[in-house]
Each structure stands twice: as C-alpha cells, then as structure tokens.
Write a protein that holds these residues in place. Structure first.
Motif, mmCIF file in Angstrom:
data_model
loop_
_atom_site.group_PDB
_atom_site.id
_atom_site.type_symbol
_atom_site.label_atom_id
_atom_site.label_comp_id
_atom_site.label_asym_id
_atom_site.label_seq_id
_atom_site.Cartn_x
_atom_site.Cartn_y
_atom_site.Cartn_z
ATOM 1 N N THR A 171 -13.511 28.522 -13.907
ATOM 2 C CA THR A 171 -12.166 29.066 -13.741
ATOM 3 C C THR A 171 -11.288 28.796 -14.960
ATOM 4 N N SER A 172 -11.342 27.591 -15.499
ATOM 5 C CA SER A 172 -10.536 27.281 -16.679
ATOM 6 C C SER A 172 -10.917 28.167 -17.856
ATOM 7 N N PRO A 194 -21.701 35.443 -14.667
ATOM 8 C CA PRO A 194 -20.691 34.944 -13.729
ATOM 9 C C PRO A 194 -20.823 35.583 -12.348
ATOM 10 N N ALA A 195 -20.564 34.768 -11.330
ATOM 11 C CA ALA A 195 -20.578 35.256 -9.952
ATOM 12 C C ALA A 195 -19.134 35.460 -9.508
ATOM 13 N N TRP A 196 -18.765 36.717 -9.269
ATOM 14 C CA TRP A 196 -17.388 37.042 -8.887
ATOM 15 C C TRP A 196 -17.295 37.199 -7.382
ATOM 16 N N ARG A 197 -16.131 36.886 -6.849
ATOM 17 C CA ARG A 197 -15.884 37.107 -5.430
ATOM 18 C C ARG A 197 -14.459 37.606 -5.251
ATOM 19 N N GLY A 228 -18.025 25.580 -8.850
ATOM 20 C CA GLY A 228 -19.116 26.327 -9.462
ATOM 21 C C GLY A 228 -19.969 27.050 -8.437
ATOM 22 N N VAL A 229 -20.117 26.460 -7.255
ATOM 23 C CA VAL A 229 -20.896 27.095 -6.192
ATOM 24 C C VAL A 229 -20.139 28.265 -5.573
ATOM 25 N N VAL A 233 -12.787 33.890 -8.746
ATOM 26 C CA VAL A 233 -11.945 34.774 -7.957
ATOM 27 C C VAL A 233 -11.480 35.961 -8.791
ATOM 28 N N GLU A 234 -11.575 37.152 -8.227
ATOM 29 C CA GLU A 234 -11.102 38.363 -8.896
ATOM 30 C C GLU A 234 -9.611 38.559 -8.616
#
Length: 349
Positions: A171-172, A194-197, A228-229, A233-234
């Motif tokens: 996030t940073s 990256p895994a976006w949600r 990390g898990v 966030v979009e």
C-alpha cells in the motif's frame, strides 16, 4: 525500576495492552522509545491524508475524534494517542529505548537507556517501523542517484522533474508512487503481479487472511503481512492513476547500474533513474529479545496466539496476525488476561 508487567512500545497494540493492565489494577509500566505519543503513525509522511490511510480503529474505551479527512494522518493519530494516554493515566515512560532483555530467576531484566528495569512478565509491542527492509540487489553500491526507503519518504516535491523507480507492491508503494507521479516520471516494479480488490472487504475474507498469518507463526515461521495477504484496494486515486498509466508495473529488475536499472532476462531493457525508492516493507523490531533465543528453526518465533511458546511470560502483540490496528486492539487485552493468569500461576507454584 521494577514493575510486575512491562509493556514495550506505545503504538496501537501497546496502548491497548497498557489500558487492559490499568483496568486490571496491575503494577505496570509502558516504555516507549519515541520522544512523543503516536507510535509509528507520527513518522508517516506528512502528505498521507487521513482518508487515504489504512482504516484506523479506535482504541478500547475511547472513540476516534471527528477529524478533517484531508488532515495529515500522522498528526490526527498522534493527537488521539496522546489524549488516550492522558485520559486513562497510562504509566508511559519516554523516551526509553530497550536495548536488550534477558531472563532472571523472577522474570526479566531490561537494559534500557534509562537504566535497568525488571519485570515478572512482558508484553512486547515494538511493531516494525524501526526495521525497514532493504533487499539486496547487484549494483546497489554502484548506483549514482539517490536511494531511500519508504520510511524516509517525506513528500513528492523533492523529486520534481526526476525519474523515480518505485520498488514494492504494498500500500505504501502505491500511495507514494501516485503522489510522485504527479511531479515526476515514474516506473513501478514489483516481484509479483499485484492483487487488487474492490473497497468492499468482508469479515470472512479478513478472518481468512489473518488465519493464514496465524498458521505461519504457530509453525515458527516469519509472519509475513496481514495487509500483504488481503491485497491492494482500488480507491478512486488508484483508478485515476491506472487511467494515467502510472500503475503499469514491470517485474523487478535484475541489477542496478550507475544511472538506472537493468533486466538481464530481457536484453536491451534499461530504465534510467535518478532515484530508487525502496518501498519494500519492514521486519518485526525484535532485536532486543535476541538474548532470549526465541527463534525457531523456521526463522520465526513459535506462537500460540500472542504467547511465545518458548517463554509463556512473554507476549508479542502487533506481531503476526495482530499486526493490523483492529488485530492489535483485540490482542492487547487478550494478551494481558493470559499473562496475568500465567503470573498468578507462577506465584502459586
């Protein structure tokens, strides 16, 4: 100095634990290495707005105050923590740096910047901020530009007109990349895609993420990161940056040169750089516990909840599954209840 229980660190987890000790009427002290209240939050970069920070959960017994969403998160949280310490008359001693902890016949002896402290039980809440992680890459010593860690980032303006390579998928990294891209050319590199949600993240998904980290620490493995898990966030800022092409990431480079970064597996790919920003995370700040020899063969510390398996009079809060603000809130009181039961058992024995 002696107290039955000493809490090390006055961030979210440490304050929650100190509050629980106060309510239990325990003889306790809270040792904090910072010059003032705020934990790690006081060191966040000034342009991090409250509405852009990870969700901040209220400490036990005191709601978060209403605040301008555009206010610096560092100031809002530091003021809130200061009010919390005063409101509940928490026994905070600062600045007190704990240099090492060793066992004694009756508990622990702490070598600190304020002299020796002794305690029957410890709650360690030192977090990760003081241990930024710098990965090793070939050529780092050859790079002629500036290198800094995300912990040292103070704002984008100093990078105006330069080319900045941002390394990291957390996030940073994303927040700082977006800020810098408004005034400079940027290249984003990450080890993994990256895994976006979406913003919506239900409690079941949160519990599942925490459970994965808990499995690791129970097995004596390094904890990894709850955040990390859970993924990235979009937010509206992320969607806008994606539309500008800022989030078109590259896999991490193989080496640095005097004036940029190179991918050996992709011949000819070279990105010039004036600055490399290592947004590569942090590691638990536990060096002061090294004399206790707690490390398991897997490289971590075997845990049962917040209790250290090898030392039941020591609890780690804000570590592993309790590293989030809500996890720290829950872990502090829980750790105190279990620790006080353990100490009463020791006395009875």
């Amino acid at each position: 100095m002696h107290n039955d229980v000493v809490v090390i660190g006055a961030g979210q987890a440490g304050l929650a634990a100190a509050h629980a000790l106060r309510r239990a009427g325990a003889d306790s002290a809270l040792l904090d290495g910072n010059a003032g209240p705020g934990g790690a939050w006081q060191h966040r970069w000034p342009s991090l707005r409250l509405d852009a920070a990870h969700r901040i959960h209220p400490l036990p017994g005191l709601p978060l105050p209403a605040a301008d969403p555009a206010a610096p998160a560092s100031q809002v949280v530091a003021d809130y923590f200061a009010d919390y310490e005063q409101r509940f008359d928490l026994p905070v001693h600062r600045p007190v740096a704990v240099r090492s902890v060793r066992r004694t016949a009756e508990g622990f002896a702490l070598d600190t910047s304020a002299g020796e402290w002794t305690a029957h039980g410890l709650v360690n809440a030192t977090g990760t901020w003081t241990r930024p992680f710098w990965p090793t890459y070939p050529g780092r010593e050859l790079f002629g530009g500036r290198q800094l860690h995300a912990a040292d980032y103070r704002g984008a303006e100093e990078f105006r007109g330069r080319h900045v390579v941002v390394v990291g998928g957390g996030t940073s990294a994303v927040q700082q990349l977006i800020e810098i891209s408004a005034v400079a050319d940027t290249t984003w590199v990450t080890r993994r895609e990256p895994a976006w949600r979406s913003v919506g993240f239900d409690e079941d998904a949160g519990r599942a993420a925490v459970a994965l980290v808990d499995q690791r620490v129970r097995a004596g493995l390094p904890p990894g990161s709850v955040v990390g898990v859970t993924g990235l966030v979009e937010t509206d800022a992320v969607l806008a940056a994606r539309a500008r092409g800022v989030l078109d990431r590259l896999p991490v480079f193989d080496r640095l040169t005097a004036d940029g970064v190179v991918w050996d597996g992709d011949p000819g790919r070279f990105v010039p750089a004036d600055v490399v920003l290592w947004a590569t995370g942090f590691r638990p700040a536990l060096e002061h516990l090294a004399p206790l020899h707690l490390r398991a063969p897997g490289g971590g510390i075997a845990m049962d909840g917040t209790r250290v398996v090898a030392e039941p009079r020591l609890h780690l809060v804000g570590y592993g599954p309790s590293a989030s603000t809500i996890g720290a809130n829950r872990a502090g009181p829980s750790a105190v209840r279990e620790l006080l039961r353990t100490l009463r058992g020791d006395v009875a024995a």
